[in-house]
Design a protein around this motif. Structure first.
Motif, PDB file in Angstrom:
ATOM      1  N   LYS A  59     -35.462  -9.719   6.114  1.00 55.07           N
ATOM      2  CA  LYS A  59     -34.006  -9.571   6.311  1.00 55.07           C
ATOM      3  C   LYS A  59     -33.662  -8.367   7.183  1.00 55.07           C
ATOM      4  O   LYS A  59     -32.610  -8.342   7.820  1.00 55.07           O
ATOM      5  N   ALA A  60     -34.528  -7.370   7.211  1.00 54.87           N
ATOM      6  CA  ALA A  60     -34.281  -6.208   8.073  1.00 54.87           C
ATOM      7  C   ALA A  60     -34.461  -6.606   9.538  1.00 54.87           C
ATOM      8  O   ALA A  60     -33.686  -6.203  10.402  1.00 54.87           O
ATOM      9  N   LYS A  61     -35.468  -7.419   9.793  1.00 54.55           N
ATOM     10  CA  LYS A  61     -35.747  -7.854  11.169  1.00 54.55           C
ATOM     11  C   LYS A  61     -34.795  -8.957  11.620  1.00 54.55           C
ATOM     12  O   LYS A  61     -34.505  -9.091  12.807  1.00 54.55           O
ATOM     13  N   TYR A  62     -34.339  -9.750  10.669  1.00 58.01           N
ATOM     14  CA  TYR A  62     -33.441 -10.872  10.992  1.00 58.01           C
ATOM     15  C   TYR A  62     -32.154 -10.769  10.180  1.00 58.01           C
ATOM     16  O   TYR A  62     -31.932 -11.544   9.237  1.00 58.01           O
ATOM     17  N   PRO A  63     -31.287  -9.824  10.542  1.00 59.44           N
ATOM     18  CA  PRO A  63     -30.048  -9.636   9.774  1.00 59.44           C
ATOM     19  C   PRO A  63     -29.118 -10.854   9.844  1.00 59.44           C
ATOM     20  O   PRO A  63     -28.205 -10.988   9.020  1.00 59.44           O
ATOM     21  N   LYS A  64     -29.378 -11.735  10.807  1.00 52.34           N
ATOM     22  CA  LYS A  64     -28.576 -12.952  10.944  1.00 52.34           C
ATOM     23  C   LYS A  64     -28.796 -13.886   9.752  1.00 52.34           C
ATOM     24  O   LYS A  64     -27.944 -14.710   9.428  1.00 52.34           O
ATOM     25  N   TYR A  65     -29.964 -13.748   9.095  1.00 52.49           N
ATOM     26  CA  TYR A  65     -30.254 -14.621   7.957  1.00 52.49           C
ATOM     27  C   TYR A  65     -29.254 -14.370   6.830  1.00 52.49           C
ATOM     28  O   TYR A  65     -28.935 -13.236   6.500  1.00 52.49           O
ATOM     29  N   ALA A  66     -28.762 -15.423   6.258  1.00 55.43           N
ATOM     30  CA  ALA A  66     -27.857 -15.316   5.113  1.00 55.43           C
ATOM     31  C   ALA A  66     -28.372 -16.234   4.011  1.00 55.43           C
ATOM     32  O   ALA A  66     -28.915 -17.318   4.303  1.00 55.43           O
ATOM     33  N   ALA A  67     -28.237 -15.811   2.791  1.00 55.59           N
ATOM     34  CA  ALA A  67     -28.677 -16.622   1.653  1.00 55.59           C
ATOM     35  C   ALA A  67     -28.070 -18.020   1.764  1.00 55.59           C
ATOM     36  O   ALA A  67     -26.904 -18.167   2.147  1.00 55.59           O
ATOM     37  N   GLY A  68     -28.862 -19.008   1.456  1.00 55.40           N
ATOM     38  CA  GLY A  68     -28.379 -20.393   1.522  1.00 55.40           C
ATOM     39  C   GLY A  68     -28.793 -21.089   2.814  1.00 55.40           C
ATOM     40  O   GLY A  68     -28.757 -22.317   2.898  1.00 55.40           O
ATOM     41  N   GLN A  69     -29.176 -20.295   3.831  1.00 51.58           N
ATOM     42  CA  GLN A  69     -29.634 -20.911   5.078  1.00 51.58           C
ATOM     43  C   GLN A  69     -31.072 -21.394   4.876  1.00 51.58           C
ATOM     44  O   GLN A  69     -31.906 -20.665   4.362  1.00 51.58           O
ATOM     45  N   HIS A  70     -31.364 -22.602   5.291  1.00 49.68           N
ATOM     46  CA  HIS A  70     -32.723 -23.148   5.242  1.00 49.68           C
ATOM     47  C   HIS A  70     -32.783 -24.351   6.163  1.00 49.68           C
ATOM     48  O   HIS A  70     -31.743 -24.890   6.568  1.00 49.68           O
ATOM     49  N   CYS A  71     -34.005 -24.727   6.510  1.00 51.42           N
ATOM     50  CA  CYS A  71     -34.207 -25.822   7.473  1.00 51.42           C
ATOM     51  C   CYS A  71     -33.412 -27.079   7.121  1.00 51.42           C
ATOM     52  O   CYS A  71     -32.828 -27.721   7.987  1.00 51.42           O
ATOM     53  N   GLY A  72     -33.384 -27.431   5.849  1.00 53.58           N
ATOM     54  CA  GLY A  72     -32.693 -28.643   5.433  1.00 53.58           C
ATOM     55  C   GLY A  72     -31.201 -28.611   5.751  1.00 53.58           C
ATOM     56  O   GLY A  72     -30.556 -29.663   5.811  1.00 53.58           O
ATOM     57  N   ALA A  73     -30.648 -27.420   5.973  1.00 54.63           N
ATOM     58  CA  ALA A  73     -29.225 -27.282   6.289  1.00 54.63           C
ATOM     59  C   ALA A  73     -29.010 -26.959   7.764  1.00 54.63           C
ATOM     60  O   ALA A  73     -27.908 -26.603   8.179  1.00 54.63           O
ATOM     61  N   CYS A  74     -30.072 -27.090   8.547  1.00 55.92           N
ATOM     62  CA  CYS A  74     -30.028 -26.735   9.977  1.00 55.92           C
ATOM     63  C   CYS A  74     -29.790 -27.981  10.826  1.00 55.92           C
ATOM     64  O   CYS A  74     -30.330 -29.054  10.531  1.00 55.92           O
ATOM     65  N   ALA A  75     -29.015 -27.829  11.875  1.00 52.86           N
ATOM     66  CA  ALA A  75     -28.712 -28.954  12.766  1.00 52.86           C
ATOM     67  C   ALA A  75     -29.960 -29.467  13.479  1.00 52.86           C
ATOM     68  O   ALA A  75     -29.981 -30.615  13.935  1.00 52.86           O
ATOM     69  N   LEU A  76     -30.994 -28.648  13.576  1.00 56.99           N
ATOM     70  CA  LEU A  76     -32.208 -29.057  14.292  1.00 56.99           C
ATOM     71  C   LEU A  76     -33.219 -29.752  13.393  1.00 56.99           C
ATOM     72  O   LEU A  76     -34.241 -30.244  13.859  1.00 56.99           O
ATOM     73  N   TYR A  77     -32.945 -29.770  12.098  1.00 54.89           N
ATOM     74  CA  TYR A  77     -33.859 -30.404  11.138  1.00 54.89           C
ATOM     75  C   TYR A  77     -33.762 -31.909  11.274  1.00 54.89           C
ATOM     76  O   TYR A  77     -32.664 -32.463  11.299  1.00 54.89           O
ATOM     77  N   GLN A  78     -34.914 -32.581  11.364  1.00 54.08           N
ATOM     78  CA  GLN A  78     -34.931 -34.024  11.585  1.00 54.08           C
ATOM     79  C   GLN A  78     -35.386 -34.809  10.363  1.00 54.08           C
ATOM     80  O   GLN A  78     -35.488 -36.034  10.413  1.00 54.08           O
ATOM     81  N   GLY A  79     -35.668 -34.125   9.269  1.00 50.04           N
ATOM     82  CA  GLY A  79     -36.094 -34.818   8.053  1.00 50.04           C
ATOM     83  C   GLY A  79     -34.914 -35.522   7.399  1.00 50.04           C
ATOM     84  O   GLY A  79     -33.754 -35.189   7.651  1.00 50.04           O
TER      85      GLY A  79
END
Ligand code: SF4
Length: 109
Positions: A59-79
């Motif tokens: 989280k220090a290196k990627y401050p953009k990360y927010a709890a609740g974000q994960h691949c399954g909720a990403c527009a680029l996820y194809q599953g």
């Protein structure tokens, strides 16, 4: 397939079943290898900070990360919805964990 004409009917049937089975197994094997999981140590994954478990994101290196974000909720996820892993537009030919995350995360609309 002139050789088939020389075989008795039962042998011909067995031969055709064996060919069909071999072709089916080959396509299953090809599909499995095309769907290998992205490794966190893959250079592209490392560059994007990909983690198979989003809770382990630096989280220090990627401050953009927010709890609740994960691949399954990403527009680029194809599953499929509810799948544990699926393709990703960033990692062509590989699968990412639905619970994973990388810095290219874009919330699904
Ligand atoms: Fe996961 Fe989205 Fe990053 Fe692909 S782009 S690895 S789906 S967060």
């Amino acid at each position: 397939m002139q050789i088939l004409n020389r075989l008795p009917n039962s042998n011909r049937r067995v031969f055709m079943l064996q060919v069909a089975t071999a072709a089916g197994l080959a396509s299953v094997a090809a599909g499995a290898s095309a769907q290998a999981m992205v490794s966190e140590s893959d250079p592209q994954a490392t560059a994007l900070g990909y983690k198979a478990d989003a809770s382990k994101v630096d989280k220090a290196k990627y401050p953009k990360y927010a709890a609740g974000q994960h691949c399954g909720a990403c527009a680029l996820y194809q599953g499929a919805a509810g799948s544990s892993a699926g393709g990703c537009g960033i990692f062509a030919g590989k699968q990412v964990a639905s619970k994973g995350w990388c810095s290219a995360f874009a919330k699904k609309a």
